[in-house]
Enzyme design. Structure first.
Site, mmCIF file in Angstrom:
data_model
loop_
_atom_site.group_PDB
_atom_site.id
_atom_site.type_symbol
_atom_site.label_atom_id
_atom_site.label_comp_id
_atom_site.label_asym_id
_atom_site.label_seq_id
_atom_site.Cartn_x
_atom_site.Cartn_y
_atom_site.Cartn_z
ATOM 1 N N HIS A 39 52.571 -7.044 23.224
ATOM 2 C CA HIS A 39 53.493 -7.581 22.218
ATOM 3 C C HIS A 39 53.588 -9.088 22.368
ATOM 4 C CE1 HIS A 39 57.238 -8.210 19.917
ATOM 5 N NE2 HIS A 39 56.963 -7.063 19.340
ATOM 6 N N ASP B 20 55.236 -0.099 17.790
ATOM 7 C CA ASP B 20 54.400 0.134 16.617
ATOM 8 C C ASP B 20 53.428 1.286 16.839
ATOM 9 O OD1 ASP B 20 55.399 -2.073 15.023
ATOM 10 O OD2 ASP B 20 54.414 -3.377 16.468
ATOM 11 N N HIS C 114 52.606 -9.347 11.385
ATOM 12 C CA HIS C 114 54.043 -9.158 11.589
ATOM 13 C C HIS C 114 54.409 -7.698 11.361
ATOM 14 C CE1 HIS C 114 58.219 -9.722 11.835
ATOM 15 N NE2 HIS C 114 58.470 -10.410 10.734
#
Length: 427
Positions: A305, A363, A264
């Site tokens: 993702h 990210d 996560h």
């Protein structure tokens, strides 16, 4: 005209359910009464289950859309700022000048933490992971704001929101300072939210700290891009904890614990670990081939993702910000950054990644950006938690403000049937 219905046929029995429609997204089948018929639905991971109704955030993963209260994330990240976005998420509308200034003032004047909080840090090892410290310290805030807090009172909930959003950067910076043995830095009311965090992270009592405006703006965008993301694991955890009537600080602590997991919130930290594993530009092709091999467990972190089956809408803004920061700190010649940029270039052109839509996600860029700013890898998820706090609080407040039920997921039991106890001497 009667609303749309869905029918479930089991043997010769037909069960009808209402079909509900939101303003955007798929229609949902209300199966709340199914257990009365002797059945539960089975949906591991809740991939096809709407656990709540919400007006806060909307995601369309196939089209690469992320909206906060209807506003596209790209517009908010490039034209707004984090505190304005906090106001939007909490209140449903963008503030006018008067409301914005009042909101900023409330946040600014709640940034200090109780002096006794300092003593909590001495109970942790110096090498403890910052997220472990954050879970404990944020949960401990409930000991300071419990007896006077009534979650049914809207004004009390508002003050709790101010406290959480304001104190989270202070606590996050304290986690870092404690780990390196430097004194805690007090927040400064004349600085912006992001500038203040940089000052508390990197300032010392020895000299005045002047935040770099480019780095502060980049950090503000990172906060904005991570502020909320619909009903993900940590947000669902906050809602589930909140459904018990628990103290909001305890609920947010539970969310931080859920965010800590590498699947996560730890993704941007995993990106940097992957880059260090690859080590050199010359090794990229070998790792690209490993990523393509179905028999190899290696994965390219920061690409693709779970939700977005198209380009992550946050990634474009973060990419631009990443390059601004690299330019500002003169890091383009750093081996890790050169490796990252080459990996990005290859992945965007390689047919395998293009066909599977494994684009660089937020990210990938946020990890590189945070490293360039000077934030250590083990603080990446702490930054994520800091940013996501407003989303958690907004989701918690939305639930508490409306009729809600205690969360109680069901299960498909596959254990032993009833059996009699046998004494140890007969086993």
């Amino acid at each position: 005209m009667a609303g749309k219905k869905a029918k479930l046929i089991i043997d010769d029995k037909t069960i009808e359910f209402d079909v509900l429609a939101g303003t955007l997204g798929p229609e949902v089948i209300d199966v709340g009464s199914l257990f009365k018929e002797g059945y539960f639905t089975y949906d591991p991971g809740f991939n096809s289950t709407a656990a709540c109704e919400s007006k806060i955030t909307y995601i369309d993963g196939d089209k690469g859309i992320l909206l906060y209260r209807g506003y596209p994330i790209q517009q908010l990240a490039s034209q707004s700022n984090f505190l304005e976005v906090c106001y939007l998420l909490l209140n449903g509308e963008l503030p006018n000048k008067e409301h914005y200034e009042a909101f900023c003032s409330h946040i600014t004047h709640h940034t200090m933490v109780h002096e006794q909080i300092r003593s909590f840090f001495n109970g942790f090892r110096r090498d403890a992971h910052p997220m472990a410290i954050m879970v404990g310290v944020v949960g401990a805030l409930s000991a300071f704001y419990h007896d006077t807090l009534d979650i049914k009172n809207p004004e009390h909930r508002k003050i709790s929101a101010f406290r959480l959003i304001a104190k989270m950067p202070t606590i996050a910076a304290m986690c870092y300072k404690y780990s390196i043995g430097q004194p805690f830095m007090q927040p400064q009311n004349h600085l912006s939210y992001a500038e203040n965090f940089l000052q508390m992270m990197f300032g010392t009592p020895c000299e005045e700290f002047k935040p770099n405006p480019i780095l502060a703006r980049a950090l503000d965008r990172i906060f904005t891009l991570h502020a909320d993301h619909e009903q993900n694991a940590s947000t669902s955890t906050v809602r589930l904890a909140g459904s018990t009537g628990a103290n909001p600080f305890a609920c947010i602590s539970a969310g931080i614990g859920a965010l800590w997991g590498p699947a996560h919130g730890g993704a941007n930290e995993a990106v940097l670990n992957m880059l260090h594993e690859i080590g050199d530009v010359a090794n990229i092709q070998k790792y690209i081939e490993r990523a393509k091999d179905p028999n190899d467990n290696f994965r390219l972190m920061g690409f693709g993702h779970r939700v977005y089956k198209n380009y992550d809408p946050r990634a474009k803004v973060m990419r631009e910000t990443c390059h601004e920061v690299l330019e500002a700190v003169g890091a383009h010649n750093d081996p890790i950054f050169k490796l990252a940029m080459e990996l990005e270039k290859i992945a965007l052109q390689d047919p395998y990644f293009v066909e599977k839509k494994l684009y660089p996600n937020v990210d990938f860029y946020s990890g590189i950006t945070l490293r360039a700013i000077g934030i250590p890898t083990n603080m990446f998820t702490v930054i994520f938690a800091l940013a996501r706090t407003v989303g958690w609080v907004a989701q918690w407040n939305e639930m508490i403000s409306n009729p809600y039920r205690l969360g109680r997921p069901r299960q498909l039991y596959t254990g032993p049937k009833e059996r009699d106890y046998v004494g140890i001497e007969k086993r």
